[in-house]
Design a protein around this motif. Sequence first.
Motif, PDB file in Angstrom:
ATOM      1  N   ASP A  58      84.375 -27.707  92.875  1.00 53.05           N
ATOM      2  CA  ASP A  58      85.749 -27.914  92.422  1.00 53.05           C
ATOM      3  C   ASP A  58      85.890 -27.999  90.908  1.00 53.05           C
ATOM      4  O   ASP A  58      86.385 -27.083  90.257  1.00 53.05           O
ATOM      5  CB  ASP A  58      86.329 -29.172  93.087  1.00 53.05           C
ATOM      6  CG  ASP A  58      87.821 -29.327  92.856  1.00 53.05           C
ATOM      7  OD1 ASP A  58      88.515 -28.296  92.798  1.00 53.05           O
ATOM      8  OD2 ASP A  58      88.293 -30.459  92.725  1.00 53.05           O
TER       9      ASP A  58
ATOM     10  N   ILE B 183      85.324 -25.232  88.070  1.00 52.80           N
ATOM     11  CA  ILE B 183      85.940 -23.909  88.247  1.00 52.80           C
ATOM     12  C   ILE B 183      87.453 -24.005  88.114  1.00 52.80           C
ATOM     13  O   ILE B 183      88.061 -24.940  88.643  1.00 52.80           O
ATOM     14  CB  ILE B 183      85.627 -23.370  89.669  1.00 52.80           C
ATOM     15  CG1 ILE B 183      84.134 -23.403  89.938  1.00 52.80           C
ATOM     16  CG2 ILE B 183      86.184 -21.974  89.874  1.00 52.80           C
ATOM     17  CD1 ILE B 183      83.807 -23.294  91.410  1.00 52.80           C
TER      18      ILE B 183
ATOM     19  N   LYS C  78      90.870 -26.177  84.595  1.00 56.55           N
ATOM     20  CA  LYS C  78      91.571 -27.439  84.304  1.00 56.55           C
ATOM     21  C   LYS C  78      90.629 -28.316  83.495  1.00 56.55           C
ATOM     22  O   LYS C  78      89.494 -28.555  83.898  1.00 56.55           O
ATOM     23  CB  LYS C  78      91.935 -28.169  85.591  1.00 56.55           C
ATOM     24  CG  LYS C  78      93.231 -27.713  86.209  1.00 56.55           C
ATOM     25  CD  LYS C  78      93.619 -28.671  87.324  1.00 56.55           C
ATOM     26  CE  LYS C  78      94.867 -28.211  88.034  1.00 56.55           C
ATOM     27  NZ  LYS C  78      95.172 -29.063  89.198  1.00 56.55           N
TER      28      LYS C  78
ATOM     29  N   LYS D 288      88.294 -21.599  96.308  1.00 58.20           N
ATOM     30  CA  LYS D 288      88.856 -22.094  95.038  1.00 58.20           C
ATOM     31  C   LYS D 288      89.211 -20.926  94.120  1.00 58.20           C
ATOM     32  O   LYS D 288      90.277 -20.911  93.508  1.00 58.20           O
ATOM     33  CB  LYS D 288      87.880 -23.056  94.354  1.00 58.20           C
ATOM     34  CG  LYS D 288      88.349 -23.434  92.963  1.00 58.20           C
ATOM     35  CD  LYS D 288      88.496 -24.876  92.702  1.00 58.20           C
ATOM     36  CE  LYS D 288      89.326 -25.127  91.448  1.00 58.20           C
ATOM     37  NZ  LYS D 288      89.236 -26.457  90.929  1.00 58.20           N
TER      38      LYS D 288
ATOM     39  N   GLU E  45      99.060 -23.628  88.240  1.00 61.70           N
ATOM     40  CA  GLU E  45      99.624 -24.540  89.242  1.00 61.70           C
ATOM     41  C   GLU E  45     101.156 -24.593  89.195  1.00 61.70           C
ATOM     42  O   GLU E  45     101.764 -25.652  89.060  1.00 61.70           O
ATOM     43  CB  GLU E  45      99.028 -25.946  89.081  1.00 61.70           C
ATOM     44  CG  GLU E  45      99.210 -26.772  90.354  1.00 61.70           C
ATOM     45  CD  GLU E  45      98.435 -28.085  90.333  1.00 61.70           C
ATOM     46  OE1 GLU E  45      97.236 -28.067  90.044  1.00 61.70           O
ATOM     47  OE2 GLU E  45      99.061 -29.103  90.627  1.00 61.70           O
TER      48      GLU E  45
ATOM     49  N   ARG F 252      98.477 -23.431  93.802  1.00 63.90           N
ATOM     50  CA  ARG F 252      97.267 -24.171  93.390  1.00 63.90           C
ATOM     51  C   ARG F 252      97.336 -25.646  93.761  1.00 63.90           C
ATOM     52  O   ARG F 252      96.302 -26.295  93.903  1.00 63.90           O
ATOM     53  CB  ARG F 252      97.030 -24.001  91.881  1.00 63.90           C
ATOM     54  CG  ARG F 252      95.739 -24.662  91.438  1.00 63.90           C
ATOM     55  CD  ARG F 252      95.293 -24.244  90.068  1.00 63.90           C
ATOM     56  NE  ARG F 252      94.106 -24.987  89.679  1.00 63.90           N
ATOM     57  CZ  ARG F 252      93.314 -24.683  88.675  1.00 63.90           C
ATOM     58  NH1 ARG F 252      93.586 -23.626  87.956  1.00 63.90           N
ATOM     59  NH2 ARG F 252      92.257 -25.418  88.399  1.00 63.90           N
TER      60      ARG F 252
ATOM     61  N   LEU G  55      95.025 -27.394  96.264  1.00 65.03           N
ATOM     62  CA  LEU G  55      93.680 -27.898  95.946  1.00 65.03           C
ATOM     63  C   LEU G  55      93.692 -29.412  95.782  1.00 65.03           C
ATOM     64  O   LEU G  55      92.651 -30.050  95.712  1.00 65.03           O
ATOM     65  CB  LEU G  55      93.153 -27.239  94.666  1.00 65.03           C
ATOM     66  CG  LEU G  55      92.883 -25.733  94.753  1.00 65.03           C
ATOM     67  CD1 LEU G  55      92.596 -25.173  93.375  1.00 65.03           C
ATOM     68  CD2 LEU G  55      91.719 -25.439  95.695  1.00 65.03           C
ATOM     69  N   ASN G  56      94.896 -29.971  95.680  1.00 62.62           N
ATOM     70  CA  ASN G  56      95.009 -31.427  95.560  1.00 62.62           C
ATOM     71  C   ASN G  56      95.189 -32.091  96.923  1.00 62.62           C
ATOM     72  O   ASN G  56      95.652 -33.242  96.987  1.00 62.62           O
ATOM     73  CB  ASN G  56      96.186 -31.794  94.649  1.00 62.62           C
ATOM     74  CG  ASN G  56      95.923 -31.391  93.225  1.00 62.62           C
ATOM     75  OD1 ASN G  56      94.810 -31.545  92.728  1.00 62.62           O
ATOM     76  ND2 ASN G  56      96.927 -30.833  92.578  1.00 62.62           N
TER      77      ASN G  56
HETATM   78  N1  GLY Z   1      90.864 -29.770  91.252  1.00 68.48           N
HETATM   79  C1  GLY Z   1      92.096 -29.158  91.521  1.00 68.48           C
HETATM   80  C2  GLY Z   1      92.317 -27.890  90.773  1.00 68.48           C
HETATM   81  O1  GLY Z   1      91.423 -27.364  90.152  1.00 68.48           O
HETATM   82  O2  GLY Z   1      93.412 -27.384  90.770  1.00 68.48           O
END
Ligand code: GLY
Length: 333
Positions: A126, A129, A132, A202, A212, A216, A219-220
């Motif tokens: 996570d 990559i 963020k 991912k 995001e 995206r 992913l949370n």
């Molecule tokens: N860890 C969440 C993201 O990369 O969006």
Amino acid sequence: MKEIKVDLSDRSYPVLVGSDCLDHVEKYYPDSTKRVAIVTQKEIGVEIPSGKDYKIFEIETGEKAKSIETVIELCRSWVDWGLTRSDIVVGLGGGMVTDVAAFAASIYHRGLEVVNVPTTLLGMVDAAIGGKTGVNLPEGKNLIGTFWQPKAVVCDVDTLQTLPEREWKCGYGEVAKYHFLGADDMRGFGLIDTVLECVKVKTRVVAEDERETGKRAILNYGHTLAHALELENEFTLAHGEAVAVGIRYAAEVAFLLGRIREDRVAYHEEILNHYGLQMKLGKRINPERIISFFLRDKKSKNGITFVLDGDKGVEPVLVQEQNILEKALEVVQ
Ligand code: GLY
């Protein structure tokens, strides 16, 4: 060793997954590189082969050190060393290290390249990559940061050999998440294939929505409660542990809202159990405080936005039923 591309037009980059592959890191240094600033922590104990002039910059361990002060200290020591925009930063460590190193790289001299070398399972599947970067404020986790894509991410599973038990659990908290985001059933997969499968999901999501603005956010999954619990418990709770509780909670909220049935809740429990993850915090949760943390979350624009499972899969949902958010806390305390 396998390579998966994060497809972001001129900012595309590879994620390498394999064993004994740290000698590939150097391949991604720009030709102009004279100096390599390796940001790491004392206890990481991993070395990267380097033919260039390099220097190690150690940062402290723990969420408290994930701060703007740490970033400023790093930048100041880079100035002392003479690091320039044509050089490179390597983030070598867990998610905290790669987040801090890449954030500092993104603002130093208005931005220099970074290669991420995650040494935790959580980092590999996570944090390292997707570009963020960021640090915490006393008011919340990751409240300041940038989107700054690395030149490459090199995941060498050999670096996990000395990973403490608790860190494995942290990583598996994130691995469990991918079971609900379209990954193949990874139960029965070996370590490299597990990392690869998570990386595939991912990179797909990041390629679709780098900044995001929508997708995206999935992913949370499990992270809204997780971040609140981490803050409430002054970071004594590890991120992956909090995510596991957060995933079980998200399933309960979805169930109480009529978005999923009992069998799907049971599936959540099965997956969390498979990875040996606790679904309960083991102490009472103060609903008012937790809800106030939810309202501060970056995804909360017009109320409390939760990432929830449902017929169309996991998606961001605006939840107005505060009573349900409170009631669902009962199953995880
Ligand atoms: N860890 C969440 C993201 O990369 O969006």
